[in-house]
Motif scaffolding. Structure first.
Motif, PDB file in Angstrom:
ATOM      1  N   MET A 127     -21.154 -16.606   6.737  1.00 27.58           N
ATOM      2  CA  MET A 127     -19.808 -16.166   7.140  1.00 27.58           C
ATOM      3  C   MET A 127     -19.528 -16.597   8.577  1.00 27.58           C
ATOM      4  N   THR A 128     -18.445 -17.289   8.764  1.00 26.10           N
ATOM      5  CA  THR A 128     -18.109 -17.727  10.114  1.00 26.10           C
ATOM      6  C   THR A 128     -17.479 -16.572  10.881  1.00 26.10           C
ATOM      7  N   ARG A 129     -17.910 -16.425  12.131  1.00 24.84           N
ATOM      8  CA  ARG A 129     -17.369 -15.317  12.910  1.00 24.84           C
ATOM      9  C   ARG A 129     -16.502 -15.815  14.064  1.00 24.84           C
ATOM     10  N   ASN A 130     -16.286 -17.147  14.112  1.00 25.70           N
ATOM     11  CA  ASN A 130     -15.498 -17.633  15.235  1.00 25.70           C
ATOM     12  C   ASN A 130     -14.018 -17.374  15.011  1.00 25.70           C
ATOM     13  N   ILE A 131     -13.551 -16.311  15.648  1.00 26.14           N
ATOM     14  CA  ILE A 131     -12.144 -15.939  15.543  1.00 26.14           C
ATOM     15  C   ILE A 131     -11.508 -16.205  16.894  1.00 26.14           C
ATOM     16  N   HIS A 132     -10.309 -16.709  16.873  1.00 26.60           N
ATOM     17  CA  HIS A 132      -9.603 -17.025  18.112  1.00 26.60           C
ATOM     18  C   HIS A 132      -9.509 -15.792  19.015  1.00 26.60           C
ATOM     19  N   PRO A 133      -9.850 -15.934  20.323  1.00 27.62           N
ATOM     20  CA  PRO A 133      -9.810 -14.779  21.229  1.00 27.62           C
ATOM     21  C   PRO A 133      -8.441 -14.081  21.268  1.00 27.62           C
ATOM     22  N   LEU A 134      -7.378 -14.870  21.111  1.00 33.66           N
ATOM     23  CA  LEU A 134      -6.038 -14.257  21.107  1.00 33.66           C
ATOM     24  C   LEU A 134      -5.885 -13.274  19.954  1.00 33.66           C
ATOM     25  N   LEU A 135      -6.482 -13.636  18.814  1.00 30.77           N
ATOM     26  CA  LEU A 135      -6.401 -12.798  17.621  1.00 30.77           C
ATOM     27  C   LEU A 135      -7.150 -11.485  17.859  1.00 30.77           C
ATOM     28  N   ILE A 136      -8.302 -11.614  18.567  1.00 26.67           N
ATOM     29  CA  ILE A 136      -9.083 -10.412  18.866  1.00 26.67           C
ATOM     30  C   ILE A 136      -8.305  -9.514  19.828  1.00 26.67           C
ATOM     31  N   ALA A 137      -7.691 -10.126  20.838  1.00 25.85           N
ATOM     32  CA  ALA A 137      -6.891  -9.351  21.794  1.00 25.85           C
ATOM     33  C   ALA A 137      -5.755  -8.641  21.061  1.00 25.85           C
ATOM     34  N   GLY A 138      -5.111  -9.361  20.134  1.00 21.58           N
ATOM     35  CA  GLY A 138      -4.025  -8.769  19.354  1.00 21.58           C
ATOM     36  C   GLY A 138      -4.509  -7.572  18.551  1.00 21.58           C
ATOM     37  N   ALA A 159      -7.279 -24.792   9.589  1.00 13.36           N
ATOM     38  CA  ALA A 159      -6.874 -25.394   8.313  1.00 13.36           C
ATOM     39  C   ALA A 159      -7.380 -24.553   7.148  1.00 13.36           C
ATOM     40  N   THR A 160      -8.624 -24.065   7.261  1.00 10.03           N
ATOM     41  CA  THR A 160      -9.169 -23.203   6.213  1.00 10.03           C
ATOM     42  C   THR A 160      -8.296 -21.963   6.064  1.00 10.03           C
ATOM     43  N   PHE A 161      -7.911 -21.391   7.209  1.00  8.51           N
ATOM     44  CA  PHE A 161      -7.083 -20.189   7.191  1.00  8.51           C
ATOM     45  C   PHE A 161      -5.760 -20.459   6.481  1.00  8.51           C
ATOM     46  N   LEU A 210     -15.712 -20.112  -1.058  1.00  8.98           N
ATOM     47  CA  LEU A 210     -14.535 -20.957  -0.888  1.00  8.98           C
ATOM     48  C   LEU A 210     -14.335 -21.311   0.575  1.00  8.98           C
ATOM     49  N   ILE A 211     -14.540 -20.318   1.455  1.00  8.51           N
ATOM     50  CA  ILE A 211     -14.389 -20.547   2.889  1.00  8.51           C
ATOM     51  C   ILE A 211     -15.444 -21.550   3.354  1.00  8.51           C
ATOM     52  N   GLN A 212     -16.690 -21.340   2.864  1.00  7.16           N
ATOM     53  CA  GLN A 212     -17.773 -22.226   3.267  1.00  7.16           C
ATOM     54  C   GLN A 212     -17.559 -23.640   2.746  1.00  7.16           C
ATOM     55  N   ALA A 213     -17.095 -23.717   1.499  1.00  4.33           N
ATOM     56  CA  ALA A 213     -16.833 -25.044   0.928  1.00  4.33           C
ATOM     57  C   ALA A 213     -15.808 -25.781   1.778  1.00  4.33           C
ATOM     58  N   SER A 214     -14.763 -25.048   2.169  1.00  2.00           N
ATOM     59  CA  SER A 214     -13.708 -25.661   2.957  1.00  2.00           C
ATOM     60  C   SER A 214     -14.249 -26.181   4.289  1.00  2.00           C
ATOM     61  N   SER A 215     -15.051 -25.369   4.974  1.00  2.01           N
ATOM     62  CA  SER A 215     -15.517 -25.816   6.290  1.00  2.01           C
ATOM     63  C   SER A 215     -16.595 -26.884   6.144  1.00  2.01           C
ATOM     64  N   THR A 264      -7.428 -19.285   2.867  1.00  2.00           N
ATOM     65  CA  THR A 264      -7.321 -17.821   2.970  1.00  2.00           C
ATOM     66  C   THR A 264      -5.900 -17.336   2.687  1.00  2.00           C
ATOM     67  N   LEU A 265      -4.926 -17.920   3.388  1.00  2.43           N
ATOM     68  CA  LEU A 265      -3.547 -17.435   3.260  1.00  2.43           C
ATOM     69  C   LEU A 265      -3.017 -17.522   1.822  1.00  2.43           C
ATOM     70  N   PRO A 266      -3.145 -18.691   1.147  1.00  5.87           N
ATOM     71  CA  PRO A 266      -2.621 -18.744  -0.229  1.00  5.87           C
ATOM     72  C   PRO A 266      -3.297 -17.742  -1.159  1.00  5.87           C
ATOM     73  N   LEU A 267      -4.610 -17.524  -0.958  1.00  2.00           N
ATOM     74  CA  LEU A 267      -5.303 -16.584  -1.835  1.00  2.00           C
ATOM     75  C   LEU A 267      -4.888 -15.139  -1.547  1.00  2.00           C
ATOM     76  N   ALA A 268      -4.367 -14.902  -0.343  1.00  2.00           N
ATOM     77  CA  ALA A 268      -3.971 -13.538   0.008  1.00  2.00           C
ATOM     78  C   ALA A 268      -2.538 -13.228  -0.398  1.00  2.00           C
ATOM     79  N   VAL A 269      -1.803 -14.253  -0.895  1.00  2.00           N
ATOM     80  CA  VAL A 269      -0.376 -14.043  -1.190  1.00  2.00           C
ATOM     81  C   VAL A 269      -0.118 -12.858  -2.139  1.00  2.00           C
ATOM     82  N   PRO A 270      -0.871 -12.737  -3.259  1.00  2.00           N
ATOM     83  CA  PRO A 270      -0.598 -11.586  -4.123  1.00  2.00           C
ATOM     84  C   PRO A 270      -0.752 -10.256  -3.379  1.00  2.00           C
ATOM     85  N   GLY A 271      -1.760 -10.159  -2.508  1.00  2.00           N
ATOM     86  CA  GLY A 271      -1.945  -8.942  -1.726  1.00  2.00           C
ATOM     87  C   GLY A 271      -0.806  -8.724  -0.741  1.00  2.00           C
TER      88      GLY A 271
END
Lengths: 262, 274
Positions: free
Chosen positions: A1-12, B184-186, B171-176, B190-197
């Motif tokens: 699982m990647t944990r690199n989240i943009h710092p701006l997002l964390i601040a938000g 781009a992954t987001f 899916l996230i890992q495959a993308s990266s 992620t975003l299209p898969l979250a649309v129903p939610g």
């Protein structure tokens, strides 16, 4: 699982959580103030506004009514909701598809409309006590919670245990109380507690079904706020928040709070 | 014997919903068509009144604003929460559940303290010398929107955390691993898969705002009347029950239409069911 989240997002996110928790901290602070008006940060610390709640007759009465309605409506919803959830899980094939839609109607139909309709077409039309409408109105809005939570517990219940009991000659009712109920116990507790807090906090149904002589705590709070701007409302709010803490502790021990994020 | 078991068990709940919900609500709607003035007279009266039209459009406007703001805040926050390490995630979920389980009156009251004429925000701005005299913040559309966003953001966060967690990590890992940047992954996974939610969340927030009572009553008052407060006023202050029933019918129709529409859209969009 990647944990690199943009710092701006964390601040938000930090800001969002300050936004979520801050106002409730302000209510807590205002409740402890020694002043006769609402202020934050509190000036002087005192619990006098908590004492004041119980000196106002209307608050004493509505606290009792709210607890009564919550307890009774939740009990009604459990007594009829548990069998319904069981039927939906166990006998789905015999039941029409629209039945589960019917059971979520109380969430779908605006509560204000339901409250008004109960007043107009039940209480006034048949000249029946308003208490009945208030009670069953609350039972209705908590029913979907009960059915959903119990269904979730039943989904992980192994029905072959029940079949074993029945084939060994256990009568249906005894099987229900000695086999099924103990196995979904945590679901029943969680359903009870979620339904209870929903009923205690309700405004939209109760606003039409209260009046002179019968009111619930949230409606009394609204009425008090329109006349006074003293810390009493803040101290009642703190009591309600303590109730929320208790509810969360129980839900965490039974279902786990992550159940609510589903 | 067993054939009837299902119905026997489900009948008390069925009777409760039919007797205390379906019949009274239907009766309310039916009475709007049976007035002496003709079947649609109450609706002509409703849509013919400039004031009531204003209230309807204002309610739609406020609900759309609340939905849009809650969607953005809720989604970005849920994204961070769903990727937070376990202990932090638990704390954040607790911080979102707590306001959700605290009543609407308490949560609206908090904003009354903050936005009041002598409230915290005004006194802070005065002390900092940023303004010369207190702002009128209460009883404005902005106050209602802020308090409603406050009401619904926790719901949105919790709904979307559930949705984001159900997106398979592969899916996230495959993308990266195929070279996509995190952004781009987001945007493309992620975003299209979250649309129903997002749709479910949007429907919950829109219908909740559209039919709310306590928040517009406390923070909007007479100046920012919405459908819920107008309905209450017609029913309990002016005792015009036909007008109140008409508002109730409009609310039911709009709520159910939106839920049905969004259900249909969600079913078409959900890439998992194709």
């Amino acid at each position: 699982m990647t944990r690199n989240i943009h710092p701006l997002l964390i601040a938000g996110t930090v800001l969002v959580f300050i936004f979520l928790v801050g106002p409730l901290v302000i209510v807590l602070g205002s409740a402890l103030s020694d002043t006769t008006y609402l202020t934050f940060p509190p000036q002087g610390l005192s619990l006098r506004w908590f004492e004041n709640i119980f000196q106002i007759d209307a608050f004493r009465r509505t606290i009792v009514t709210s607890l009564q309605i919550a307890l009774l409506s939740t009990t009604i919803a459990l007594i009829i909701g548990i069998p319904a959830a069981y039927a939906l899980n166990r006998h789905r094939i015999q039941l029409p598809g629209w039945l589960s839609t019917l059971f979520i109607l109380p969430v779908l139909v605006p509560e204000l409309v339901l409250g008004f309709s109960l007043l107009k077409n039940l209480a006034v039309q048949f000249n029946s006590p308003i208490y009945i409408s208030l009670l069953f109105g609350h039972a209705l809005i908590v029913l979907p919670y009960v059915i959903r939570v119990i269904s979730a517990s039943l989904a992980s219940f192994d029905f072959s245990i029940e079949e074993a009991a029945i084939s060994l000659g256990s009568p249906p009712l005894k099987t229900f109380f000695t086999i099924l109920l103990p196995n979904v116990r945590s679901g029943v507790i969680a359903a009870f507690i979620l339904a209870f807090i929903t009923s205690i906090n309700d405004v939209s149904i109760s606003i039409f079904l209260t009046g002179p002589g019968l009111s619930t705590l949230p409606i009394q709070l609204l009425a008090h706020m329109e006349q006074f701007f003293d810390p009493t409302v803040a101290s009642v709010s703190v009591l309600l928040m303590l109730l929320t803490v208790a509810v969360m502790a129980i839900v965490e021990r039974t279902l786990g709070l992550t159940f609510l994020a589903k | 014997m067993k054939r009837f078991a299902g119905w026997t068990l489900a009948s008390p709940a069925t009777i409760l919903v039919v007797v205390f919900l379906v019949l009274p609500v239907l009766a309310t709607i039916v009475t709007t068509f049976t007035t002496p003035a003709g079947p649609f007279a109450t609706y002509f009266a409703f849509f013919g009144s400039g004031f009531r039209r204003t209230v309807l459009f204002r309610t739609i406007q406020v609900s759309l604003a609340v939905t849009a703001i809650s969607l953005v805040i809720g989604f970005l926050t849920a994204y961070v929460v769903s990727r937070a390490p376990g202990w932090l995630k638990s704390i954040l979920i607790i911080a979102a559940v707590f306001p959700l389980l605290t009543g609407v009156v308490v949560r609206s009251f908090a904003w009354l303290i903050i936005l009041g004429k002598n409230g915290i925000l005004n006194s802070t701005l005065l002390n900092l010398g940023l303004i010369a005299e207190p702002f009128q913040m209460l009883y404005t559309q902005g106050a209602v929107i802020v308090a409603m966003v406050y009401l619904f953001v926790p719901l949105m966060i919790l709904t979307l955390v559930g949705v984001l967690e159900s997106i398979p990590d592969d899916l996230i890992q495959a993308s990266s691993s195929l070279g996509a940047k995190p952004s781009a992954t987001f945007m493309q996974v992620t975003l299209p898969l979250a649309v129903p939610g997002l749709i479910v969340g949007a429907v919950l927030v829109f219908t909740g705002s559209f039919t709310s009572y306590a928040t517009p009553q406390l923070l909007g008052g007479e100046q920012v009347m919405m459908m819920g407060t107008l309905m209450y006023q017609q029913a309990m202050v002016t005792f015009d029950w036909v007008a109140a029933s008409t508002i109730a019918a409009v609310m039911v129709v709009i709520t159910i239409a939106i839920v049905a529409l969004m259900n249909a859209v969600a079913r078409r969009l959900n890439p998992m069911t194709v």
